[in-house]
Design an enzyme around this catalytic site. Structure first.
Site, PDB file in Angstrom:
ATOM      1  N   GLU A  86       5.705 -13.961 -19.831  1.00 13.80           N
ATOM      2  CA  GLU A  86       5.371 -15.059 -20.877  1.00 13.80           C
ATOM      3  C   GLU A  86       3.197 -15.535 -20.637  1.00 13.80           C
ATOM      4  O   GLU A  86       3.238 -15.863 -19.299  1.00 13.80           O
ATOM      5  CB  GLU A  86       5.686 -16.271 -21.672  1.00 13.80           C
ATOM      6  CG  GLU A  86       5.136 -16.584 -22.520  1.00 13.80           C
ATOM      7  CD  GLU A  86       5.189 -17.939 -23.510  1.00 13.80           C
ATOM      8  OE1 GLU A  86       4.622 -18.138 -24.472  1.00 13.80           O
ATOM      9  OE2 GLU A  86       6.358 -17.430 -24.300  1.00 13.80           O
ATOM     10  N   LYS A 127      10.433 -25.521 -26.983  1.00 11.44           N
ATOM     11  CA  LYS A 127      10.647 -24.797 -26.311  1.00 11.44           C
ATOM     12  C   LYS A 127       9.496 -24.219 -24.896  1.00 11.44           C
ATOM     13  O   LYS A 127       9.647 -23.162 -23.811  1.00 11.44           O
ATOM     14  CB  LYS A 127      10.474 -23.096 -27.543  1.00 11.44           C
ATOM     15  CG  LYS A 127       9.835 -21.684 -27.172  1.00 11.44           C
ATOM     16  CD  LYS A 127       8.809 -21.310 -26.577  1.00 11.44           C
ATOM     17  CE  LYS A 127       8.890 -19.708 -26.125  1.00 11.44           C
ATOM     18  NZ  LYS A 127       7.985 -19.050 -25.335  1.00 11.44           N
ATOM     19  N   ASP A 129      21.391 -19.936 -13.836  1.00 13.33           N
ATOM     20  CA  ASP A 129      22.044 -20.091 -15.284  1.00 13.33           C
ATOM     21  C   ASP A 129      21.557 -20.496 -15.889  1.00 13.33           C
ATOM     22  O   ASP A 129      21.608 -21.374 -16.703  1.00 13.33           O
ATOM     23  CB  ASP A 129      23.598 -19.874 -15.601  1.00 13.33           C
ATOM     24  CG  ASP A 129      23.929 -19.097 -16.816  1.00 13.33           C
ATOM     25  OD1 ASP A 129      22.728 -18.805 -17.692  1.00 13.33           O
ATOM     26  OD2 ASP A 129      25.222 -19.381 -16.581  1.00 13.33           O
ATOM     27  N   HIS A 175      -4.491 -19.736 -24.006  1.00 13.21           N
ATOM     28  CA  HIS A 175      -3.416 -18.683 -24.621  1.00 13.21           C
ATOM     29  C   HIS A 175      -3.879 -17.183 -24.199  1.00 13.21           C
ATOM     30  O   HIS A 175      -3.639 -15.979 -23.621  1.00 13.21           O
ATOM     31  CB  HIS A 175      -2.283 -19.154 -25.195  1.00 13.21           C
ATOM     32  CG  HIS A 175      -1.390 -17.953 -25.720  1.00 13.21           C
ATOM     33  ND1 HIS A 175      -0.238 -17.714 -25.016  1.00 13.21           N
ATOM     34  CD2 HIS A 175      -1.121 -17.118 -26.289  1.00 13.21           C
ATOM     35  CE1 HIS A 175       0.674 -17.129 -25.243  1.00 13.21           C
ATOM     36  NE2 HIS A 175      -0.009 -16.164 -25.948  1.00 13.21           N
TER      37      HIS A 175
END
Length: 450
Positions: free
Chosen positions: A86, A282, A298, A395
């Site tokens: 991302e 998130k 994991d 961004h």
């Protein structure tokens, strides 16, 4: 085209699997075969190693492996490896690290390292008898009969910490648990815990069967449903934090006091509003997952645990918190996470071994702190942008390269656009419009025809 079931797929060679896939689902596209094979490693032994990490593998899926430098953690300087696709995640973390470098850096404290697992079973009978027998005889037997399994872990100062009988009959009729608490030191411990739990189940059944105080019906009623560790580890938790005097937080034209007020409100909104908390967390996981993946751990387990913990008080809420006390701003995260630095991919995957080397070969506890810091830094960077310039400015500049790559821009064109948007806000529409102007066409479709 109607697809047909396939028999013996796992027994096909890698080439056979690809041939079946292309003929059955991709209309015999030779380019698909080329795409899959161009991601194979030229080193056959290394490729075989990767193939054996999973099942039915046909190629490798690349993710960017980046570095976020200048993290001062507990007065030691770290460069943190991050595997993430991302845009802006690594940049935001690096920027936050640089910001806090001159303000004392990050501090971490491991609050606990206890991991959990359960034997889930059904029992119809005298509950008090079960409880008394568990405490007087069964509990000791559970530990005794797992001595062979726990021997190596105990030698490393780990093992079984506690065993409890949990009565869950108020939630589900006849449902009980043996709750095991474990210390697995530098391993994530899943195989160790599950092996212990499966032996617990056998011992429990055998002990009840051999105990004449239980009736035949009570013995027959014992049904082992499953034995499995829990990825929810609220007692395996680390705290990462930053703090500095409020006056050190001025941001461009925004005064320190205004910045802190808006930042604190942004955190508070995430604490009380699940819609915001979901996006807030998130962003935290952007940083956490990137380090977890890079170090061969994991990330699905880490994600599941973090989100369960965020809802522990009955409503989904922020994982981070802040306060201002006596003129000092403090921002922190309490992160429950079970990680390992030995076993699994950590000793097999060459890039994972390299990542752990970059971090100075940390213990599992040290890695917990580094991961929590990455999440806190990511969240600070996002909130800092949100309450000052807005999230899109930074961004979208990172996303600019994705747009240009989709347009198959040349290196010279990419440099042109970097300069062009230095003082402008990037938007997909504006990039397309300027790209067409630069190429002297009216639409992208004209370019695609060439």
């Amino acid at each position: 085209m109607k697809h047909q079931p396939v028999e013996g797929f796992s027994k096909l060679s890698k080439e056979g699997k690809i041939e079946w896939l292309v003929n059955e689902y991709l209309n015999g596209d030779e380019k698909a075969i080329q795409t899959l094979k161009q991601y194979w490693n030229d080193d056959a032994d290394l490729q075989k190693l990767h193939d054996e990490f999973s099942e039915n593998t046909i190629s490798n899926f690349y993710m960017p492996f980046g570095l976020a430098p200048n993290f001062l953690i507990n007065n030691e300087l770290y460069t943190i490896p991050m595997a993430v696709e991302e845009s802006s995640v690594v940049a935001a973390a690096s920027k936050a690290a640089k910001f806090w470098l001159d303000r004392g850096g990050f501090k971490t404290t491991v609050l606990s390292t206890t991991k959990l697992g359960h034997v889930h079973f059904m029992y119809e009978g005298d509950v008090e008898k079960l409880r008394t027998t568990f405490e007087n005889t069964i509990k000791a037997k559970l530990i005794e009969e797992t001595n062979d399994i726990t021997k190596n872990m105990r030698a490393r100062n780990g093992g079984i910490l506690n065993l409890e009988l949990i009565d869950k009959t108020a939630d589900l009729e006849n449902y009980f648990q043996i709750k095991g608490s474990f210390e697995t030191v530098d391993s994530m411990g899943a195989n160790f815990i599950n092996s212990c739990l499966e032996q617990f189940a056998k011992t429990l059944k055998n002990e009840i069967d051999a105990d004449n105080t239980f009736t035949f019906e009570e013995k027959e009623s014992v049904q082992i449903v499953m034995c499995i560790l829990s990825n929810y580890t609220p007692d395996c938790i680390v705290r990462a934090e930053v703090s500095c005097p409020v006056e050190q937080l001025a941001e461009g034209n925004v005064s320190a006091e205004e910045f802190v007020e808006k930042f604190s409100l942004a955190v508070r909104i995430a604490e009380i509003e699940p819609y915001r908390a979901t996006t807030h967390n998130k962003g935290i996981m952007n940083g956490i997952d990137a380090v977890v993946i890079a170090t061969g751990n994991d990330f699905r387990a880490v994600e599941a645990c973090a989100h369960t913990y965020a809802a522990k008080d009955g409503q989904y809420s922020s994982l981070t918190h802040c306060e201002v006390k006596d003129g000092v701003f403090r921002f922190w995260i309490d992160l429950p996470t079970a990680l390992g630095t030995i076993g699994g991919l950590t000793s097999l995957h060459p890039i994972v071994k390299l990542a752990l080397g970059i971090l100075g070969k940390p213990s599992a506890s040290e890695l917990m702190g580094i991961v929590a810091v990455a999440g806190l830094a990511q969240n600070f960077g996002a909130l800092r942008s949100l309450v000052t310039t807005g999230i899109q400015k930074g961004h979208m500049k990172m996303h600019l390269m994705n747009i240009l790559n989709q347009l198959e821009a040349t290196d010279e064109e990419k440099q042109y656009f970097v300069n062009f948007f230095k003082d402008k806000t990037v938007s997909h529409h504006n990039v397309i419009e300027e790209f067409c102007n630069l190429r002297g066409v009216k639409s992208v479709e004209e370019i695609k025809k060439d």
